[in-house]
Motif scaffolding. Sequence first.
Motif, mmCIF file in Angstrom:
data_model
loop_
_atom_site.group_PDB
_atom_site.id
_atom_site.type_symbol
_atom_site.label_atom_id
_atom_site.label_comp_id
_atom_site.label_asym_id
_atom_site.label_seq_id
_atom_site.Cartn_x
_atom_site.Cartn_y
_atom_site.Cartn_z
ATOM 1 N N ALA A 49 0.737 -1.027 -0.003
ATOM 2 C CA ALA A 49 -0.041 -0.020 0.073
ATOM 3 C C ALA A 49 0.988 1.195 0.042
ATOM 4 C CB ALA A 49 -0.838 0.047 1.010
ATOM 5 N N VAL A 50 2.120 1.218 0.807
ATOM 6 C CA VAL A 50 2.898 2.163 0.858
ATOM 7 C C VAL A 50 4.258 1.525 0.745
ATOM 8 C CG1 VAL A 50 1.755 4.162 1.951
ATOM 9 C CG2 VAL A 50 2.869 2.232 3.128
ATOM 10 N N ARG A 51 5.303 2.249 -0.289
ATOM 11 C CA ARG A 51 6.464 1.555 -0.457
ATOM 12 C C ARG A 51 7.630 2.275 0.267
ATOM 13 N NH1 ARG A 51 4.563 0.269 -6.300
ATOM 14 N NH2 ARG A 51 3.283 -1.362 -5.746
ATOM 15 N N PRO A 52 8.707 1.741 0.624
ATOM 16 C CA PRO A 52 10.057 2.485 0.944
ATOM 17 C C PRO A 52 10.509 3.214 -0.208
ATOM 18 C CG PRO A 52 10.473 0.012 1.154
ATOM 19 C CD PRO A 52 9.037 0.268 0.623
ATOM 20 N N PRO A 53 11.267 4.205 0.072
ATOM 21 C CA PRO A 53 11.507 4.909 1.289
ATOM 22 C C PRO A 53 10.139 5.387 1.753
ATOM 23 C CG PRO A 53 12.572 6.301 -0.214
ATOM 24 C CD PRO A 53 12.059 4.912 -1.009
ATOM 25 N N LEU A 54 9.788 5.140 3.142
ATOM 26 C CA LEU A 54 8.647 5.689 3.682
ATOM 27 C C LEU A 54 8.711 6.855 4.722
ATOM 28 C CD1 LEU A 54 6.966 2.643 4.492
ATOM 29 C CD2 LEU A 54 6.195 4.045 2.974
ATOM 30 N N GLU A 55 7.945 7.797 4.897
ATOM 31 C CA GLU A 55 8.097 8.695 6.165
ATOM 32 C C GLU A 55 6.832 8.214 6.836
ATOM 33 O OE1 GLU A 55 7.122 13.243 7.459
ATOM 34 O OE2 GLU A 55 6.819 12.767 5.125
ATOM 35 N N VAL A 56 7.359 7.558 8.152
ATOM 36 C CA VAL A 56 6.688 7.225 9.150
ATOM 37 C C VAL A 56 6.270 7.968 10.225
ATOM 38 C CG1 VAL A 56 6.532 5.210 10.858
ATOM 39 C CG2 VAL A 56 7.622 4.891 8.891
ATOM 40 N N VAL A 57 5.035 8.285 10.426
ATOM 41 C CA VAL A 57 4.506 9.453 11.668
ATOM 42 C C VAL A 57 3.851 8.347 12.650
ATOM 43 C CG1 VAL A 57 3.647 11.416 12.050
ATOM 44 C CG2 VAL A 57 4.724 10.977 9.781
ATOM 45 N N CYS A 99 -0.597 7.072 0.699
ATOM 46 C CA CYS A 99 -0.857 7.275 1.985
ATOM 47 C C CYS A 99 -1.515 6.138 2.636
ATOM 48 C CB CYS A 99 -1.372 8.719 2.648
ATOM 49 S SG CYS A 99 -0.583 10.116 1.829
ATOM 50 N N ALA A 100 -1.078 5.736 3.767
ATOM 51 C CA ALA A 100 -1.716 4.644 4.504
ATOM 52 C C ALA A 100 -1.733 4.987 5.951
ATOM 53 C CB ALA A 100 -0.932 3.414 4.447
ATOM 54 N N VAL A 101 -2.933 4.634 6.641
ATOM 55 C CA VAL A 101 -3.062 4.876 8.073
ATOM 56 C C VAL A 101 -3.356 3.586 8.794
ATOM 57 C CG1 VAL A 101 -4.412 5.949 9.748
ATOM 58 C CG2 VAL A 101 -4.017 7.258 7.675
ATOM 59 N N VAL A 102 -2.475 3.300 9.835
ATOM 60 C CA VAL A 102 -2.702 2.048 10.709
ATOM 61 C C VAL A 102 -3.492 2.381 11.725
ATOM 62 C CG1 VAL A 102 -1.458 0.312 12.010
ATOM 63 C CG2 VAL A 102 -0.396 1.349 9.939
ATOM 64 N N THR A 103 -4.862 1.743 11.731
ATOM 65 C CA THR A 103 -5.739 1.956 12.819
ATOM 66 C C THR A 103 -6.828 0.675 12.677
ATOM 67 O OG1 THR A 103 -7.143 3.504 13.838
ATOM 68 C CG2 THR A 103 -7.127 3.641 11.730
ATOM 69 N N ALA A 104 -7.705 0.521 13.680
ATOM 70 C CA ALA A 104 -8.836 -0.561 13.470
ATOM 71 C C ALA A 104 -9.910 0.512 14.028
ATOM 72 C CB ALA A 104 -8.646 -1.491 14.464
ATOM 73 N N ASP A 105 -9.820 1.745 14.304
ATOM 74 C CA ASP A 105 -10.949 2.799 14.614
ATOM 75 C C ASP A 105 -11.804 2.928 13.421
ATOM 76 O OD1 ASP A 105 -12.109 5.425 14.596
ATOM 77 O OD2 ASP A 105 -11.311 5.242 16.864
ATOM 78 N N ARG A 106 -13.221 2.350 13.493
ATOM 79 C CA ARG A 106 -13.875 2.667 12.459
ATOM 80 C C ARG A 106 -14.037 3.980 11.906
ATOM 81 N NH1 ARG A 106 -18.361 -1.037 14.857
ATOM 82 N NH2 ARG A 106 -17.114 -2.748 15.710
ATOM 83 N N GLY A 107 -14.522 4.927 12.946
ATOM 84 C CA GLY A 107 -14.577 6.226 12.532
ATOM 85 C C GLY A 107 -13.575 6.834 11.657
ATOM 86 N N LEU A 108 -12.203 6.563 12.260
ATOM 87 C CA LEU A 108 -10.975 7.032 11.835
ATOM 88 C C LEU A 108 -10.861 6.316 10.304
ATOM 89 C CD1 LEU A 108 -8.606 8.965 11.658
ATOM 90 C CD2 LEU A 108 -7.567 7.203 13.097
ATOM 91 N N ARG A 109 -10.916 5.278 10.196
ATOM 92 C CA ARG A 109 -10.900 4.610 8.907
ATOM 93 C C ARG A 109 -11.598 5.312 7.794
ATOM 94 N NH1 ARG A 109 -9.589 -1.027 9.193
ATOM 95 N NH2 ARG A 109 -10.586 -1.240 7.076
ATOM 96 N N GLU A 110 -13.315 5.647 8.144
ATOM 97 C CA GLU A 110 -13.984 6.390 7.201
ATOM 98 C C GLU A 110 -13.341 7.542 6.992
ATOM 99 O OE1 GLU A 110 -17.734 6.287 9.019
ATOM 100 O OE2 GLU A 110 -18.037 4.089 9.095
ATOM 101 N N ARG A 111 -12.880 8.372 7.926
ATOM 102 C CA ARG A 111 -12.639 9.700 7.705
ATOM 103 C C ARG A 111 -11.287 9.675 6.629
ATOM 104 N NH1 ARG A 111 -12.076 12.736 13.296
ATOM 105 N NH2 ARG A 111 -11.389 14.417 12.106
ATOM 106 N N VAL A 112 -10.262 8.880 6.873
ATOM 107 C CA VAL A 112 -9.101 8.983 6.155
ATOM 108 C C VAL A 112 -9.352 8.361 4.890
ATOM 109 C CG1 VAL A 112 -7.744 9.147 8.074
ATOM 110 C CG2 VAL A 112 -7.928 6.749 6.962
ATOM 111 N N GLU A 113 -10.266 7.287 4.536
ATOM 112 C CA GLU A 113 -10.365 6.786 3.440
ATOM 113 C C GLU A 113 -11.098 7.694 2.490
ATOM 114 O OE1 GLU A 113 -12.867 3.403 4.386
ATOM 115 O OE2 GLU A 113 -11.101 1.908 4.215
ATOM 116 N N ARG A 114 -11.909 8.736 3.108
ATOM 117 C CA ARG A 114 -12.732 9.590 2.231
ATOM 118 C C ARG A 114 -11.426 10.694 1.677
ATOM 119 N NH1 ARG A 114 -16.669 9.444 6.323
ATOM 120 N NH2 ARG A 114 -15.789 11.291 7.403
ATOM 121 N N LEU A 115 -10.493 10.655 2.519
ATOM 122 C CA LEU A 115 -9.200 11.762 2.083
ATOM 123 C C LEU A 115 -8.271 11.011 1.021
ATOM 124 C CD1 LEU A 115 -8.443 13.385 5.389
ATOM 125 C CD2 LEU A 115 -9.586 14.486 3.205
ATOM 126 N N GLY A 116 -8.442 9.516 0.682
ATOM 127 C CA GLY A 116 -7.817 8.829 -0.138
ATOM 128 C C GLY A 116 -6.740 7.850 0.347
#
Length: 122
Positions: A49-57, A99-116
Motif C-alpha cells: 500500500a506504501v513502499r519504501p522509502p517511507l515517511e513514518v509518523v 498514504c496509509a493509516v494504521v488503525t482499527a478505529d472505524r470512525g477514523l477509517r472512514e475519515r481517512v478513506e474519504r481523503l484517499g
Amino acid sequence: MSDLLIVDAANVVGSVPDGWWRDRPGAAGRLRDALAGVAEHGLPDGNTAVRPPLEVVLVVEGAARGVTGIDGVRVVAAPGSGDDAVVDLLRREGSGRRCAVVTADRGLRERVERLGATVLDE
C-alpha cells in the motif's frame, strides 16, 4: 516524494492487552521503536500500500504526548483528539503521495478513506 505511513498509536497500543494502560508513554515508545526499520525497509508483511522509502509518523495523545521521535519515525503529539490529528496530518502532508493509516478505529477509517488513504489494520 516518499509515501506516507501514519500510525494511530493509541489505537494500535490499545489493541494488545499487555498492560499498556499502566505505562502509556512506555507502550508508545515500544511501538515507535518497533517502527524504526519500516521507513527504510517497508512493511514487514510485504504490504505494498506504501513502499519504501517511507515517511513514518506516529501520532500520540494523552499521557503518551511526551514520547519523542527517533531516526526513521517522526512523532506528532496530538493537542487534543488523536483521530483529529491523524486527519489533519493527512490533509496537510498527504497530497500528491500514496498514504496509509494504521488503525482499527472505524470512525477514523472512514475519515481517512474519504481523503484517499489506504487503511491498514494494526
